[in-house]
Design an enzyme around this catalytic site. Sequence first.
Site, PDB file in Angstrom:
ATOM      1  N   ARG A  25       4.035  18.884   0.792  1.00 43.75           N
ATOM      2  CA  ARG A  25       4.710  20.054   0.238  1.00 43.75           C
ATOM      3  C   ARG A  25       4.086  20.543  -1.062  1.00 43.75           C
ATOM      4  NH1 ARG A  25      10.010  21.281   2.366  1.00 43.75           N
ATOM      5  NH2 ARG A  25      10.265  22.669   0.610  1.00 43.75           N
ATOM      6  N   GLU A  67      -8.326   0.186  -3.375  1.00 44.97           N
ATOM      7  CA  GLU A  67      -9.115   0.089  -2.142  1.00 44.97           C
ATOM      8  C   GLU A  67     -10.127   1.231  -2.175  1.00 44.97           C
ATOM      9  OE1 GLU A  67      -6.436  -0.448   1.248  1.00 44.97           O
ATOM     10  OE2 GLU A  67      -7.962   0.648   2.346  1.00 44.97           O
ATOM     11  N   ASP A  92      -0.139   4.502  -0.213  1.00 46.30           N
ATOM     12  CA  ASP A  92      -0.866   5.742   0.090  1.00 46.30           C
ATOM     13  C   ASP A  92       0.028   6.814   0.723  1.00 46.30           C
ATOM     14  OD1 ASP A  92      -3.174   4.503  -0.738  1.00 46.30           O
ATOM     15  OD2 ASP A  92      -3.967   4.158   1.277  1.00 46.30           O
ATOM     16  N   HIS A  93       0.920   6.366   1.631  1.00 47.37           N
ATOM     17  CA  HIS A  93       1.648   7.374   2.406  1.00 47.37           C
ATOM     18  C   HIS A  93       2.832   7.977   1.654  1.00 47.37           C
ATOM     19  CE1 HIS A  93      -1.194   7.178   5.488  1.00 47.37           C
ATOM     20  NE2 HIS A  93      -1.016   5.883   5.689  1.00 47.37           N
ATOM     21  N   ARG A 125      -7.360  12.537   0.582  1.00 48.60           N
ATOM     22  CA  ARG A 125      -6.339  13.087   1.473  1.00 48.60           C
ATOM     23  C   ARG A 125      -4.922  12.682   1.075  1.00 48.60           C
ATOM     24  NH1 ARG A 125      -7.636   9.542   6.820  1.00 48.60           N
ATOM     25  NH2 ARG A 125      -9.685  10.443   6.470  1.00 48.60           N
ATOM     26  N   HIS A 126      -4.787  11.562   0.383  1.00 52.11           N
ATOM     27  CA  HIS A 126      -3.430  11.201  -0.075  1.00 52.11           C
ATOM     28  C   HIS A 126      -3.463  10.867  -1.576  1.00 52.11           C
ATOM     29  CE1 HIS A 126      -5.165   7.426   1.264  1.00 52.11           C
ATOM     30  NE2 HIS A 126      -4.828   7.585   2.531  1.00 52.11           N
ATOM     31  N   HIS A 152      -5.633   3.564  -1.803  1.00 52.99           N
ATOM     32  CA  HIS A 152      -6.991   3.825  -1.310  1.00 52.99           C
ATOM     33  C   HIS A 152      -7.408   5.204  -1.800  1.00 52.99           C
ATOM     34  CE1 HIS A 152      -9.874   3.831   2.440  1.00 52.99           C
ATOM     35  NE2 HIS A 152     -10.483   4.127   1.316  1.00 52.99           N
ATOM     36  N   GLY A 186       1.181  -1.593   4.276  1.00 54.68           N
ATOM     37  CA  GLY A 186       1.540  -0.238   3.882  1.00 54.68           C
ATOM     38  C   GLY A 186       2.428   0.467   4.885  1.00 54.68           C
ATOM     39  N   HIS A 204      -3.659  -4.987   7.399  1.00 53.49           N
ATOM     40  CA  HIS A 204      -3.845  -3.878   8.343  1.00 53.49           C
ATOM     41  C   HIS A 204      -2.996  -4.094   9.590  1.00 53.49           C
ATOM     42  CE1 HIS A 204      -5.472  -0.318  10.127  1.00 53.49           C
ATOM     43  NE2 HIS A 204      -6.063  -0.072   8.978  1.00 53.49           N
ATOM     44  N   GLY A 205      -2.088  -3.172   9.803  1.00 54.06           N
ATOM     45  CA  GLY A 205      -1.253  -3.206  11.006  1.00 54.06           C
ATOM     46  C   GLY A 205      -0.171  -4.275  10.979  1.00 54.06           C
ATOM     47  N   ASN A 240       0.859  -1.188   0.000  1.00 57.06           N
ATOM     48  CA  ASN A 240       0.000   0.000   0.000  1.00 57.06           C
ATOM     49  C   ASN A 240       0.899   1.244   0.000  1.00 57.06           C
ATOM     50  OD1 ASN A 240      -1.410   2.276   1.069  1.00 57.06           O
ATOM     51  ND2 ASN A 240      -3.078   0.895   1.609  1.00 57.06           N
ATOM     52  N   THR A 267      -7.219   5.890   9.683  1.00 59.99           N
ATOM     53  CA  THR A 267      -7.049   4.774   8.756  1.00 59.99           C
ATOM     54  C   THR A 267      -8.314   3.926   8.857  1.00 59.99           C
ATOM     55  OG1 THR A 267      -5.631   2.892   8.156  1.00 59.99           O
ATOM     56  CG2 THR A 267      -5.812   3.389  10.506  1.00 59.99           C
ATOM     57  N   THR A 268      -8.464   2.935   7.961  1.00 59.84           N
ATOM     58  CA  THR A 268      -9.695   2.142   7.955  1.00 59.84           C
ATOM     59  C   THR A 268      -9.893   1.463   9.317  1.00 59.84           C
ATOM     60  OG1 THR A 268      -9.125   1.695   5.675  1.00 59.84           O
ATOM     61  CG2 THR A 268     -10.986   0.482   6.573  1.00 59.84           C
ATOM     62  N   GLU A 296     -10.488  -9.995   2.375  1.00 59.35           N
ATOM     63  CA  GLU A 296      -9.254  -9.558   3.029  1.00 59.35           C
ATOM     64  C   GLU A 296      -9.583  -9.492   4.510  1.00 59.35           C
ATOM     65  OE1 GLU A 296      -7.080  -6.159   1.480  1.00 59.35           O
ATOM     66  OE2 GLU A 296      -6.256  -5.754   3.480  1.00 59.35           O
ATOM     67  N   ARG A 345      -9.621   7.764  -1.341  1.00 57.49           N
ATOM     68  CA  ARG A 345     -10.610   8.168  -0.341  1.00 57.49           C
ATOM     69  C   ARG A 345     -11.508   9.275  -0.870  1.00 57.49           C
ATOM     70  NH1 ARG A 345     -10.569   7.199   5.052  1.00 57.49           N
ATOM     71  NH2 ARG A 345      -9.097   5.611   5.737  1.00 57.49           N
TER      72      ARG A 345
HETATM   73  N1  PXP Z   1      -5.758  -3.388   3.882  1.00 54.42           N
HETATM   74  C1  PXP Z   1      -6.738  -2.477   4.013  1.00 54.42           C
HETATM   75  C2  PXP Z   1      -8.101  -2.848   3.574  1.00 54.42           C
HETATM   76  C3  PXP Z   1      -6.472  -1.182   4.530  1.00 54.42           C
HETATM   77  O1  PXP Z   1      -7.469  -0.287   4.665  1.00 54.42           O
HETATM   78  C4  PXP Z   1      -5.140  -0.854   4.854  1.00 54.42           C
HETATM   79  C5  PXP Z   1      -4.819   0.542   5.322  1.00 54.42           C
HETATM   80  O2  PXP Z   1      -5.005   1.435   4.286  1.00 54.42           O
HETATM   81  C6  PXP Z   1      -4.158  -1.833   4.694  1.00 54.42           C
HETATM   82  C7  PXP Z   1      -4.484  -3.091   4.229  1.00 54.42           C
HETATM   83  C8  PXP Z   1      -2.732  -1.560   5.022  1.00 54.42           C
HETATM   84  O3  PXP Z   1      -2.626  -1.328   6.402  1.00 54.42           O
HETATM   85  P1  PXP Z   1      -1.272  -0.800   6.992  1.00 54.42           P
HETATM   86  O4  PXP Z   1      -0.995   0.524   6.371  1.00 54.42           O
HETATM   87  O5  PXP Z   1      -1.538  -0.723   8.463  1.00 54.42           O
HETATM   88  O6  PXP Z   1      -0.218  -1.803   6.636  1.00 54.42           O
END
Ligand code: PXP
Length: 248
Positions: free
Chosen positions: A24, A75, A15-16, A55-56, A49, A220, A198-199, A13, A105-106, A156, A51
Amino acid sequence: MENPQGPPSLGVNIDHVATVRNARGEGFPSPLQAAFTALEAGASNVTCHLREDRRHIRDDDVRIISSLTGRLNLEMAAEEGIIKIALEIKPLSVTIVPEKRKELTTEGGLNVIQDVKKYSEINSGFRAANIATSAFIEPDLGQVEAAKKGGFDFIEIHTGNYAREFALVKTGILKELEKIKAAAAYAGNIGLGVNAGHGLDYKNIYNIAAINGMREFNIGFSIISHSIFAGLETAVREMASILRNVRR
Ligand code: PXP
């Protein structure tokens, strides 16, 4: 052909990377470059993602990443405007998530049980466009069954609670891990592909990766965070070298 007994694959992921870019208002760091870097390094796809508040990741990012890599997992919330964009850009797959405007976050999985009919209709549209669909759900057997009824190809499994439990409980049985194992086994039995995310990080991944039949992990924050320290030394050395070598 995928081998369900083979090693799980990695979706990254990114996104960040866009979060840093947007901080910037510049064109860098580029999510597209991050996508190619992740794929070259061994990821099997990249996740963005899109959104509602953008935002990103932005519309242009997903368009170009989807068309130039062909490996985008989009996503998204099950909202009309975003569904329209997804059908236009044709990502490899979509992962449907619940989305709240104020969340960082989700937060938690989709309630598929409540909306099986709605998801069946949405999934028919994606199937017709040849886009695979995944439901981001808690490790709950009822939600797994509903995901099957709703026509998703994959689930997922939300691993956020597992990640929290892992950080707190140092010994003994991890209850959330047991739930994830049961949900994964049930999903496999009824013909759903099983992803998780996630996490997840460099420590808590081992237990989850060892679960039979897991197809893919979407990760991510831990990867993008780690890349700062995996790369900061090189980045500083390069700048210091320029300063050392410049002729005055
Ligand atoms: N899967 C889903 C559905 C998510 O919403 C996210 C966070 O955007 C992730 C995976 C990745 O999570 P993390 O950034 O905590 O690794």
